[in-house]
Design a protein around this motif. Structure first.
Motif, PDB file in Angstrom:
ATOM      1  N   VAL A   1       4.265  -4.562  -7.840  1.00  0.00           N
ATOM      2  CA  VAL A   1       3.899  -5.790  -7.168  1.00  0.00           C
ATOM      3  C   VAL A   1       2.762  -5.892  -6.488  1.00  0.00           C
ATOM      4  N   HIS A   2       1.808  -4.694  -6.653  1.00  0.00           N
ATOM      5  CA  HIS A   2       0.403  -4.837  -5.829  1.00  0.00           C
ATOM      6  C   HIS A   2      -0.579  -4.162  -6.753  1.00  0.00           C
ATOM      7  N   THR A   3      -1.454  -4.688  -7.327  1.00  0.00           N
ATOM      8  CA  THR A   3      -2.402  -3.823  -7.812  1.00  0.00           C
ATOM      9  C   THR A   3      -3.962  -4.714  -7.560  1.00  0.00           C
ATOM     10  N   HIS A   4      -4.966  -3.935  -7.796  1.00  0.00           N
ATOM     11  CA  HIS A   4      -6.117  -4.562  -7.870  1.00  0.00           C
ATOM     12  C   HIS A   4      -6.912  -3.886  -9.088  1.00  0.00           C
ATOM     13  N   LEU A   5      -6.580  -4.334  -9.995  1.00  0.00           N
ATOM     14  CA  LEU A   5      -6.924  -3.546 -11.670  1.00  0.00           C
ATOM     15  C   LEU A   5      -8.427  -3.698 -11.864  1.00  0.00           C
TER      16      LEU A   5
ATOM     17  N   VAL B   1      -0.771 -12.822  -0.165  1.00  0.00           N
ATOM     18  CA  VAL B   1      -1.616 -12.547   0.990  1.00  0.00           C
ATOM     19  C   VAL B   1      -1.450 -11.195   1.391  1.00  0.00           C
ATOM     20  N   HIS B   2      -2.553 -10.570   1.806  1.00  0.00           N
ATOM     21  CA  HIS B   2      -2.642  -9.277   2.251  1.00  0.00           C
ATOM     22  C   HIS B   2      -2.166  -9.498   3.799  1.00  0.00           C
ATOM     23  N   ILE B   3      -1.413  -8.876   4.415  1.00  0.00           N
ATOM     24  CA  ILE B   3      -0.890  -9.116   5.887  1.00  0.00           C
ATOM     25  C   ILE B   3      -0.462  -8.091   6.482  1.00  0.00           C
TER      26      ILE B   3
ATOM     27  N   ILE C   1       1.817  -8.650   1.132  1.00  0.00           N
ATOM     28  CA  ILE C   1       1.290  -7.313   0.584  1.00  0.00           C
ATOM     29  C   ILE C   1       1.339  -6.698   2.319  1.00  0.00           C
ATOM     30  N   HIS C   2       1.990  -5.659   2.113  1.00  0.00           N
ATOM     31  CA  HIS C   2       1.699  -4.381   3.104  1.00  0.00           C
ATOM     32  C   HIS C   2       2.812  -4.793   4.484  1.00  0.00           C
ATOM     33  N   CYS C   3       2.335  -5.548   5.182  1.00  0.00           N
ATOM     34  CA  CYS C   3       3.623  -5.677   6.436  1.00  0.00           C
ATOM     35  C   CYS C   3       3.759  -4.493   6.985  1.00  0.00           C
TER      36      CYS C   3
ATOM     37  N   SER D   1       1.264  -0.142  -6.031  1.00  0.00           N
ATOM     38  CA  SER D   1       0.506   1.003  -5.974  1.00  0.00           C
ATOM     39  C   SER D   1      -0.818   0.611  -5.232  1.00  0.00           C
ATOM     40  N   ASP D   2      -1.137  -0.521  -5.081  1.00  0.00           N
ATOM     41  CA  ASP D   2      -2.612  -1.016  -4.483  1.00  0.00           C
ATOM     42  C   ASP D   2      -3.646  -0.440  -5.574  1.00  0.00           C
ATOM     43  N   SER D   3      -4.627  -0.546  -5.084  1.00  0.00           N
ATOM     44  CA  SER D   3      -6.068  -0.371  -5.836  1.00  0.00           C
ATOM     45  C   SER D   3      -5.991   1.240  -6.011  1.00  0.00           C
TER      46      SER D   3
HETATM   47 ZN    ZN Z   1      -4.717  -4.825  -1.910  1.00  0.00          ZN
END
Ligand code: ZN
Length: 450
Positions: A58-62, A204-206, A258-260, A309-311
Motif C-alpha cells: 500500500v505504499h511505494t515510490h516506484l 497523503v504522507h502524514i 501514509i505512516h502515522c 514498503s515505501d521507496s
Molecule cells: Zn513515501
C-alpha cells in the motif's frame, strides 16, 4: 479452466488447506478448496509450495528504485531535500520509467500483485500497465507556498485528466498532496476539492517524523527554517499533523494515511471517525529513525491497516511479508506481557487489509470464488523444518524476503518457476547506470567538489 495445486493453500479469510487447489476461469477464482475435489481442467501441480493471495503493497515510490543505497545515513531533512533535488536534476522521465518497471519486477518476484504508488513524474501508471500488475497511481503535488496554489492546481488538472485517459481495468488514478511540510493549507484544500470533483482517491504522507510534528505544531525545526530562508511565512497550523488534515477537511475525503507513526489518542479517534485507512511502513519508519508506529492502538480503534514498503531510498528492498514480520515483531517487542497480536492478523494486513485500504476488498486480498485470480506461491522446499504445523506462521515468520515461484494477476501468470515472464534483461543495467549517475552527481552526499 486452469487448476493450480499446492501443498498448502492459504486463503486468508478461511482456514489453510493442506493439499489444496485453486481453479481459475476468465481471470477469476472458480474454486478454492482441497485438490481432491477440484473441478476438471488443465492441472498445474506447483508442488511443495504455499499458495496465498497476491500481496498488496500500500505504499511505494516506484520511480525512485534507482535510489537504492544512494542517500544513506542522512538526517531526514537533508535526506528529503537531496532526494527531491536528485529527481529534478539527475533523473529523467525515461530513467524513472525504467526505475518503476524494475521496482515492479522486484515486487512481482516477491509475490506483490497490487501497488499503491505515490508518484511525482507520473511514470508509474505506464509502468504498472506494462508490467501487468494491479494498482493505483496517486499523482503527487507539492507547494509549500500558498501563493503558488492556483498555479499548482492549473497544471495538476490536465495531468490528472491525461492519466485518467490511460487508466485500465487493473490500474486506477488518484492524487496525493505530498505532506504538511511540502503542501500549504490552501493547496491541501484545493486538492481535496479537486479530488471530490474528479472523484479520485487520495493519499497523503502524514505524521511521519518529529521534524514534521514541530513544523505543524510550533512552526519550528529544519522544515520551518528551510522554508523561511526562501521567504515563506511559517506559522503554527495545528496540534498534530492529523489534526491539521481534520481542520482542512482533508480527512473527509478518506485519504490513505501514509505512516502515522506519531499519532496519539485524539488522532486515533479522528482517523477512526473519518474511516480513513493507514499505510503502515515499519521498515522505512525504523530505518529513517522515525520510531515504531502504534499499530496496536490503531487496530483497537478499528482502523483499517495495510503494509507498505515505501521507496527503495528508505527501505532498500520490497517484500510485504518482511513488512508483516517486522510489524509483528516490533509490536510484540513494544508490548511485552500483553496478549500478542495474532500472526494471522499480520498476514491479513499484508493481503485483505491492504485491499481494504484501497477499496478493493471485493476484488482482491483473499482467495475466494468470484474474486480476481491474483495469487502468489512460495516454495517451502528451502525451509529446513517441515512447516506443516502452522502455514500462517510460516508465511509471516519464515517467507519474508523469499522469492515467489509462481505469481498471477487476474489469472495471467507473471512469474513462472521463479522467473519473470517477458523479462527485459537490459532494464537492470539501465537502472544501475542511473544509480551511478546519481552517485557521481552534485546531489550525492559523497560528492567532492573540485
Ligand atoms: Zn513515501
Amino acid at each position: 479452466m486452469q487448476v493450480y495445486q499446492a501443498r498448502w493453500v492459504v486463503p486468508v479469510t478461511t482456514p489453510p488447506l493442506r493439499d489444496g487447489a485453486v481453479a481459475v476461469q476468465d481471470g477469476r477464482f472458480a474454486y478454492v478448496g482441497v485438490a481432491s475435489r477440484a473441478p476438471r481442467g488443465d492441472i498445474h501441480d506447483l508442488g511443495d509450495v504455499l499458495l496465498m493471495p497476491g500481496l498488496v503493497n500500500v505504499h511505494t515510490h516506484l520511480e525512485l528504485t534507482a535510489m537504492r543505497g544512494f542517500l544513506e545515513e542522512l538526517p531526514f531533512f537533508e535526506w528529503i531535500v537531496r532526494l527531491q533535488r536528485a529527481k529534478t536534476t539527475v533523473l529523467t522521465p525515461q530513467s524513472m520509467l525504467d526505475s518503476a518497471k524494475l521496482g515492479l519486477a522486484e515486487g512481482l518476484l516477491a509475490g506483490i500483485t497490487t501497488y499503491a504508488d505515490t508518484c511525482d513524474s507520473g511514470v508509474a501508471l505506464d509502468a504498472m500497465r506494462e508490467m501487468g500488475v494491479r494498482g493505483i497511481m496517486y499523482q503527487e503535488v507539492f507547494g509549500p507556498d500558498p501563493a503558488s496554489c492556483d498555479e499548482a492546481i492549473a497544471s495538476l488538472r490536465p495531468r490528472l485528466s491525461a492519466h485518467l485517459d490511460r487508466r485500465s481495468a487493473l490500474v486506477r488514478v488518484g492524487v496525493s498532496p505530498h505532506a504538511p511540510y511540502t503542501v500549504s493549507d490552501r493547496l491541501f484544500e484545493a486538492v481535496t476539492r479537486l479530488a471530490a470533483e474528479m472523484d479520485l482517491p487520495m493519499a497523503v504522507h502524514i505524521a511521519e517524523s518529529e521534524d514534521e510534528d514541530r513544523y505543524v505544531r510550533d512552526a519550528s525545526g529544519p522544515f520551518a527554517e528551510g522554508h523561511r530562508s526562501r521567504g515563506l511565512t511559517i506559522v503554527p497550523r495545528a496540534e498534530t499533523p492529523v489534526a491539521l488534515l481534520a481542520r482542512l477537511g482533508v480527512l473527509e475525503r478518506r485519504p490513505l494515511l501514509i505512516h502515522c507513526v506519531r499519532t496519539r489518542e485524539a488522532d486515533f479517534r479522528a482517523i477512526a471517525r473519518a474511516r480513513c485507512a493507514i499505510a503502515h511502513c515499519p521498515a522505512s519508519n525504523a530505518k529513517l529513525g522515525h520510531g515504531i508506529a502504534p499499530l496496536n492502538e490503531w487496530l483497537e480503534h478499528g482502523i483499517t491497516v495495510g503494509l507498505g514498503s515505501d521507496s527503495m531510498a528508505s527501505n532498500n528492498r520490497m517484500h510485504v511479508l518482511e513488512e508483516a514480520r517486522l510489524a509483528l515483531l516490533a509490536h510484540r517487542a513494544r508490548h511485552p506481557g500483553r496478549p500478542a497480536l495474532p500472526t494471522s492478523r499480520a498476514l491479513e494486513l499484508a493481503t485483505i487489509g491492504g485491499a481494504q485500504c484501497l477499496g478493493m476488498e471485493d476484488e482482491i486480498g483473499s482467495l475466494e470464488v468470484g474474486k480476481a485470480a491474483d495469487f502468489a506461491a512460495f516454495s517451502l522446499g528451502d525451509l529446513a523444518a517441515v512447516p506443516d504445523a502452522d502455514p500462517i506462521a510460516t508465511a509471516v515468520f519464515a517467507l519474508g524476503g523469499a522469492r515467489a515461484s509462481t505469481v498471477a494477476v487476474a489469472g495471467l501468470l507473471r512469474v513462472i518457476d521463479g522467473q519473470l515472464r517477458d523479462a527485459d534483461n537490459a532494464l537492470a543495467d539501465r537502472v544501475r547506470a542511473t544509480g551511478e549517475a546519481l552517485r557521481a552527481s552534485a546531489v550525492s552526499p559523497n560528492h567532492v567538489k573540485g
